[in-house]
Scaffold this active site. Structure first.
Site, mmCIF file in Angstrom:
data_model
loop_
_atom_site.group_PDB
_atom_site.id
_atom_site.type_symbol
_atom_site.label_atom_id
_atom_site.label_comp_id
_atom_site.label_asym_id
_atom_site.label_seq_id
_atom_site.Cartn_x
_atom_site.Cartn_y
_atom_site.Cartn_z
ATOM 1 N N SER A 47 53.401 34.582 -0.471
ATOM 2 C CA SER A 47 52.023 34.695 0.001
ATOM 3 C C SER A 47 51.078 34.338 -1.138
ATOM 4 O O SER A 47 51.118 34.961 -2.204
ATOM 5 C CB SER A 47 51.761 36.129 0.489
ATOM 6 O OG SER A 47 50.419 36.288 0.855
ATOM 7 N N GLY A 67 47.685 34.339 -0.882
ATOM 8 C CA GLY A 67 46.344 34.814 -0.534
ATOM 9 C C GLY A 67 45.635 33.856 0.398
ATOM 10 O O GLY A 67 46.203 33.388 1.392
ATOM 11 N N GLY A 126 47.270 30.492 1.655
ATOM 12 C CA GLY A 126 48.331 30.390 2.644
ATOM 13 C C GLY A 126 49.691 30.810 2.145
ATOM 14 O O GLY A 126 49.816 31.733 1.336
ATOM 15 N N ASP A 171 50.975 42.084 5.658
ATOM 16 C CA ASP A 171 51.819 42.726 6.668
ATOM 17 C C ASP A 171 51.802 41.930 7.970
ATOM 18 O O ASP A 171 52.828 41.794 8.650
ATOM 19 C CB ASP A 171 51.334 44.154 6.928
ATOM 20 C CG ASP A 171 51.298 44.990 5.655
ATOM 21 O OD1 ASP A 171 52.060 44.679 4.727
ATOM 22 O OD2 ASP A 171 50.498 45.939 5.598
#
Length: 309
Positions: free
Chosen positions: A219, A221, A224, A251
């Site tokens: 991830s 942020g 993407g 999540d």
């Protein structure tokens, strides 16, 4: 049925204030209270996508009872949490309405006894033995008393039961869990750098996969996701930055990956779903929720580039 494991569940409390200023009193304009912890957030998003989900882990004390009361009101989610003598922790998120920034305060969680841990292991293995379990997600931090190699043990149990398993944690539990060869590991950029020592995402994902994970989805942020899998490597990018509360966005990405996995979608479609859900969660008021209109708008606009091996 998808099983999500949250060993350190929490009652998530979100405060919204006009502007957050250190050393000052604040008037709270909005309060949201939810059953939380990473795996519970994942479960709520999966249920909203139409999946049947069982959540397990620990819950105790007055906070644990409140958490389970909230959980009982979520359609599609079955409560399989184990009782623990200690009190379930609380997390407090303070959202600055002016900037959209969030300040997070996380309690450590209850101390789990050896007997309580053994009881959880027994119930977890019983869940895995069910014919209807399609995937397991192991999510979040470990409460005091749970062995640091807990996720490695749970991964091996899932693999022995031929159930695909996703790991989303950090630090030493991540390091040991990756070595147990989970099907998917989903660290963020900082967790990936801590695991591998590499700060360049492409190099770090390669290093993480060499450590044992079948697929690594990093991830990044607002930029993407980067995925390195046995089938290929892909980068999935949202069409633009969404303003709001980023708590729980990772999540929701996990939920998107799991949903795509159990529905046998190709990797580019799984990643598009994960990125769109993550963006839609930033636009929602609390973790474990997503803005359906934002999700439907972003999903066809996600850019996925890469190559098949």
């Amino acid at each position: 049925m998808i099983v999500t494991v949250t060993l350190n569940a929490a009652l998530d409390i979100t405060y919204k204030v006009p502007s957050l200023t250190p050393h000052a009193s604040h008037r709270v304009t909005e309060v949201t209270e939810r059953a939380g912890g990473k795996g519970l957030n994942v479960a709520r998003v999966l249920a909203a996508l139409g999946h049947e989900v069982t959540v397990t882990g620990f819950a105790g004390g007055d906070t644990g009872r409140t958490l389970r009361d909230h959980l009982a009101r979520v359609p599609g989610v079955t409560d399989g949490l184990r009782p623990v003598a200690g009190a379930t922790r609380r997390t407090l998120a303070v959202v600055d309405a002016r900037t959209g920034d969030t300040t997070q305060l996380n309690e450590p969680g209850p101390t789990v006894s050896p007997a309580e841990w053994a009881g959880f292991l027994s119930s977890y293995e019983e869940l895995l033995s069910g014919d209807d379990v399609t995937a397991v997600a192991l999510c979040g931090s470990l409460p005091p008393g749970v062995p640091v190699g807990a996720y490695a043990l749970l991964i091996r149990a899932a693999r022995a039961a031929a159930v695909p398993v996703l790991l989303d944690t950090s630090g030493e539990p991540l390091r040991r869990g990756v070595a147990a060869r989970p099907d998917i590991v989903k660290p963020n950029a900082d967790e990936l750098a801590e695991l591998t020592g590499a700060h360049e995402p492409a190099q770090a994902t390669r290093d993480a996969r060499r450590r044992g994970a079948h697929a690594v989805v990093a991830s990044l942020g607002a930029e993407g996701l980067l995925a390195l899998t046995p089938e290929g490597t892909w980068r999935a990018t949202p069409p633009g930055r969404v303003r709001g509360n980023p708590t729980g966005a990772g999540d929701s990405a996990v939920a998107g990956l799991l949903s795509g996995l159990v529905r046998h979608l190709p990797w580019p479609d799984r990643l598009s779903r994960a990125v769109a859900l993550s963006a839609a969660t930033v636009a929602a008021p609390a973790a474990g929720e997503f803005d359906a209109a934002v999700y439907e708008d972003v999903l066809p606009k996600v850019t996925v580039t890469g190559k098949v091996f």
